[in-house]
Design an enzyme around this catalytic site. Sequence first.
Site, short mmCIF file in Angstrom:
data_model
loop_
_atom_site.label_atom_id
_atom_site.label_comp_id
_atom_site.label_asym_id
_atom_site.label_seq_id
_atom_site.Cartn_x
_atom_site.Cartn_y
_atom_site.Cartn_z
N GLU A 70 1.38 8.23 9.20
CA GLU A 70 1.73 8.93 7.96
C GLU A 70 1.02 10.28 7.89
O GLU A 70 1.65 11.33 7.76
CB GLU A 70 1.32 8.05 6.78
CG GLU A 70 1.31 8.72 5.42
CD GLU A 70 0.54 7.88 4.41
OE1 GLU A 70 1.21 7.17 3.63
OE2 GLU A 70 -0.72 7.90 4.42
N ASP A 265 2.28 4.01 -2.95
CA ASP A 265 3.44 4.41 -2.14
C ASP A 265 4.54 5.00 -3.01
O ASP A 265 5.16 6.01 -2.66
CB ASP A 265 4.02 3.18 -1.40
CG ASP A 265 3.60 3.11 0.05
OD1 ASP A 265 2.52 3.64 0.38
OD2 ASP A 265 4.33 2.50 0.86
#
EC number: 3.2.1.156
Length: 380
Positions: A70, A265
Amino acid sequence: MNITGKGAYDTGTYANLFQRSGYREDEIKARLEQTWNDLFYGDEHTRIYYPVGDDKGYMLDTGNDDVRSEGMSYGMMMAVQMDKKHEFDRLWNYAYTYMQHTEGRYKDYFAWHCKPDGTRLSPGPAPDGEEFFAMALFFASNRWGDGPAPYDYQAQARKILHACLHQGEQGEGDPMWEPSNRLIKFIPELPFSDPSYHLPHFYELFAQYANEQDRTFWKEAAEASRAYLRTACHPVTGLSPEYANYDGTPAPVQLHGDFRHFYSDAYRVAANVALDWEWFRKDPWQVQQSNRIQAFFSDIDVSDYRRYTIEGEPFNEPALHPVGLLATNAMASLAADGPDADSFVKRFWNTPLRQGKRRYYDNCLYFFTMLALSGNYRVY
């Protein structure tokens, strides 16, 4: 807000919301450059980028003391948007060398996290890394041209996306997109999704840049993801769960936790929806969705951000990344045309980068919002 007409992809004109809110172009430019310098070369309480040797570098998840696909792919996107080839190539070389699998069920995928020295902590991938790696590599190819491997950016991006769709067809492994519905999965092995992984604005571009045989799939994936987000976001609050089934309902509790609620998230959904609107302007729902999430947070102070059910009920648990949540709420102003759009831009401008142990995720989202609201998160 222009809710008709064409997006920036067609017009070549990117909205500068900071300027619209009264800030001068020279101070906006200086703030963006300073934010880059703080994140990449600032003090030990602020920076998240660390060079390694002569030709590598990594983005550190400071809260977990590891390096994640990420963050690496985010760092590459930041670098290509800022025209910083030196840092881009260091990040890519690290990811290519230490994180990308060369064989087996995860061939051409990336281990989702490793130690700063490159030792893999888990072999499995997290698909938000792959899609950001691919998009950043395509942009690098288009901005800077391709070099010798591994800096043949376009070929590297196409290799990643080929695996994302075709893994397992000739052997072991699973694709990252569910072939039957064109939706990105949370991980290749599990039959549910993560709403914050859905980047229809990227898939529109993959439909032009990826291998020709897959371009129709990517076009369909863009449409499928836009439709999916309409089911995953609550129709009143605009909040979405961290993990959701293919029908948009919150996914069951997992062995590693309960992800049915609006938490870390999920913050990214507001930013993704808004950037898709800014670039492509294909779904007017995105304007209303952006208004809804800003309305929900309009009277909540950043210091009081919590975990929430998607219906909007707060838990006692505070947000782990409040600055990141403010950043994505502000990025929603790219699409919002409601009464809160300007105030979120100003709240964000008046908020500094986060410092300390938990800064990594907040400051990644912060930088993307700084790019977006200054008209500098662009298609290349």
